[in-house]
Design a protein around this motif. Sequence first.
Motif, PDB file in Angstrom:
ATOM      1  N   GLU A  95       0.834  -1.198   0.000  1.00 16.58           N
ATOM      2  CA  GLU A  95       0.000   0.000   0.000  1.00 16.58           C
ATOM      3  C   GLU A  95       0.867   1.246   0.000  1.00 16.58           C
ATOM      4  O   GLU A  95       1.950   1.276   0.580  1.00 16.58           O
ATOM      5  CB  GLU A  95      -0.901   0.009   1.239  1.00 16.58           C
ATOM      6  CG  GLU A  95      -1.980   1.060   1.204  1.00 16.58           C
ATOM      7  CD  GLU A  95      -2.963   0.906   2.349  1.00 16.58           C
ATOM      8  OE1 GLU A  95      -3.819   1.793   2.500  1.00 16.58           O
ATOM      9  OE2 GLU A  95      -2.866  -0.090   3.090  1.00 16.58           O
ATOM     10  N   TYR A 134       0.802   6.113  -5.503  1.00 18.47           N
ATOM     11  CA  TYR A 134       1.053   5.142  -6.559  1.00 18.47           C
ATOM     12  C   TYR A 134       1.569   5.857  -7.799  1.00 18.47           C
ATOM     13  O   TYR A 134       0.986   6.814  -8.283  1.00 18.47           O
ATOM     14  CB  TYR A 134      -0.219   4.363  -6.894  1.00 18.47           C
ATOM     15  CG  TYR A 134      -0.563   3.311  -5.875  1.00 18.47           C
ATOM     16  CD1 TYR A 134       0.221   2.177  -5.721  1.00 18.47           C
ATOM     17  CD2 TYR A 134      -1.679   3.452  -5.046  1.00 18.47           C
ATOM     18  CE1 TYR A 134      -0.081   1.208  -4.783  1.00 18.47           C
ATOM     19  CE2 TYR A 134      -2.001   2.483  -4.104  1.00 18.47           C
ATOM     20  CZ  TYR A 134      -1.190   1.369  -3.977  1.00 18.47           C
ATOM     21  OH  TYR A 134      -1.499   0.405  -3.045  1.00 18.47           O
ATOM     22  N   SER A 152      -9.546  -3.365  -1.481  1.00 13.95           N
ATOM     23  CA  SER A 152      -9.697  -2.559  -2.691  1.00 13.95           C
ATOM     24  C   SER A 152      -9.681  -1.064  -2.409  1.00 13.95           C
ATOM     25  O   SER A 152      -9.283  -0.272  -3.271  1.00 13.95           O
ATOM     26  CB  SER A 152     -10.987  -2.930  -3.428  1.00 13.95           C
ATOM     27  OG  SER A 152     -12.106  -2.750  -2.567  1.00 13.95           O
ATOM     28  N   THR A 153     -10.115  -0.669  -1.219  1.00 13.74           N
ATOM     29  CA  THR A 153     -10.105   0.748  -0.853  1.00 13.74           C
ATOM     30  C   THR A 153      -9.625   0.907   0.582  1.00 13.74           C
ATOM     31  O   THR A 153      -9.664  -0.036   1.381  1.00 13.74           O
ATOM     32  CB  THR A 153     -11.505   1.389  -0.970  1.00 13.74           C
ATOM     33  OG1 THR A 153     -12.403   0.727  -0.067  1.00 13.74           O
ATOM     34  CG2 THR A 153     -12.027   1.313  -2.386  1.00 13.74           C
ATOM     35  N   LEU A 187     -10.114   5.704  -0.703  1.00 20.15           N
ATOM     36  CA  LEU A 187      -8.936   5.822  -1.548  1.00 20.15           C
ATOM     37  C   LEU A 187      -8.636   4.464  -2.168  1.00 20.15           C
ATOM     38  O   LEU A 187      -8.859   3.436  -1.535  1.00 20.15           O
ATOM     39  CB  LEU A 187      -7.722   6.271  -0.724  1.00 20.15           C
ATOM     40  CG  LEU A 187      -7.762   7.659  -0.096  1.00 20.15           C
ATOM     41  CD1 LEU A 187      -6.531   7.852   0.795  1.00 20.15           C
ATOM     42  CD2 LEU A 187      -7.814   8.723  -1.172  1.00 20.15           C
ATOM     43  N   PRO A 188      -8.126   4.423  -3.406  1.00 22.46           N
ATOM     44  CA  PRO A 188      -7.740   3.123  -3.980  1.00 22.46           C
ATOM     45  C   PRO A 188      -6.625   2.500  -3.156  1.00 22.46           C
ATOM     46  O   PRO A 188      -5.696   3.192  -2.728  1.00 22.46           O
ATOM     47  CB  PRO A 188      -7.276   3.477  -5.390  1.00 22.46           C
ATOM     48  CG  PRO A 188      -6.923   4.932  -5.340  1.00 22.46           C
ATOM     49  CD  PRO A 188      -7.842   5.541  -4.319  1.00 22.46           C
ATOM     50  N   ALA A 189      -6.742   1.216  -2.894  1.00 21.43           N
ATOM     51  CA  ALA A 189      -5.754   0.513  -2.080  1.00 21.43           C
ATOM     52  C   ALA A 189      -5.137  -0.629  -2.882  1.00 21.43           C
ATOM     53  O   ALA A 189      -5.334  -0.740  -4.098  1.00 21.43           O
ATOM     54  CB  ALA A 189      -6.391   0.019  -0.788  1.00 21.43           C
ATOM     55  N   THR A 190      -4.418  -1.496  -2.186  1.00 26.78           N
ATOM     56  CA  THR A 190      -3.599  -2.510  -2.843  1.00 26.78           C
ATOM     57  C   THR A 190      -4.394  -3.391  -3.799  1.00 26.78           C
ATOM     58  O   THR A 190      -3.944  -3.684  -4.913  1.00 26.78           O
ATOM     59  CB  THR A 190      -2.914  -3.389  -1.781  1.00 26.78           C
ATOM     60  OG1 THR A 190      -2.273  -2.555  -0.822  1.00 26.78           O
ATOM     61  CG2 THR A 190      -1.882  -4.305  -2.417  1.00 26.78           C
ATOM     62  N   SER A 232      -7.028  -2.796  -5.570  1.00 29.16           N
ATOM     63  CA  SER A 232      -7.385  -2.126  -6.819  1.00 29.16           C
ATOM     64  C   SER A 232      -6.204  -2.053  -7.772  1.00 29.16           C
ATOM     65  O   SER A 232      -6.342  -2.277  -8.983  1.00 29.16           O
ATOM     66  CB  SER A 232      -7.899  -0.712  -6.520  1.00 29.16           C
ATOM     67  OG  SER A 232      -9.092  -0.744  -5.787  1.00 29.16           O
ATOM     68  N   VAL A 233      -5.037  -1.738  -7.232  1.00 30.01           N
ATOM     69  CA  VAL A 233      -3.843  -1.647  -8.083  1.00 30.01           C
ATOM     70  C   VAL A 233      -3.422  -3.044  -8.547  1.00 30.01           C
ATOM     71  O   VAL A 233      -2.970  -3.228  -9.682  1.00 30.01           O
ATOM     72  CB  VAL A 233      -2.706  -0.925  -7.346  1.00 30.01           C
ATOM     73  CG1 VAL A 233      -1.468  -0.820  -8.230  1.00 30.01           C
ATOM     74  CG2 VAL A 233      -3.158   0.464  -6.902  1.00 30.01           C
TER      75      VAL A 233
END
Length: 268
Positions: free
Chosen positions: A123, A127, A152-153, A161-164, A166-167
């Motif tokens: 995280e 990013y 995901s958030t 917020l986008p988290a691990t 999602s990426v």
Amino acid sequence: MSEKRPVMTWLTDMDGVLVREEDAIPGAAEFLRRLTESGCKFLVLTNNSIYTPRDLRARLAESGLDVPEENIWTSALATAQFLSDQRPRGSAYVVGEAGMTTALHEVGYVLTRSRPDYVVLGETRTYSFEAITTAIQLIVNGARFIATNPDSTGPSPAGPLPATGSVAALITRATGVEPYFVGKPNPLMMRNALNRIDAHSETTVMIGDRMDTDVVSGMEAGLRTVLVLTGSTTRDQVERFPYRPTRVVDSVADLVDDIVPPPPTESE
């Protein structure tokens, strides 16, 4: 919980259980104080891989909570332990922050973008398109794909917020390679935590605020589970899941009286 073996060890999630943003949840300080005074072994677990245990200890202290560094277990530490067990003193390219890079350095890993054994996604609040592109290229060229957790958030005062997770989905879409997630809900993180403090699943409780991470990973690791309603799950939402926690309580304040000193060992 009295119908089973006495509880000797406690594992607890951090966000939503002990703190909410930067504020301690009422009862959390007394809960931690009782754990310390009782002599029970305990760990605070978090899927957050941004910070080192020292950073998190300082954050908790600012909220009025006293947790020693050695009582904090993060998905970054669990990931580093997993990689060290799988491929000792290997190499990795990291998309993440100090919590992840420090944990890998401490287990003897080399951080490199030159033919690494692993791409490790953690995280971060920043990013980078360049870093994600590099990760994609390394995975296409054969690096194994590891991610600290599938969340995901993440929360923020302004909203999600986008988290691990999602990426990770973005990288998977570009490479066709699914990551191995080490953190919750993988019960591996629970088992590593138990091993870290020499605890047994039958005498351990996991406390969390999420059914889909804390409760399910605790259950699959053979622990008793407690869901608190101070975080992301409401009482009505519990019924939507095919599994149930051992107990549902309003907050950790309701567990203070359940903490008792562990029975003496035979050597004592």
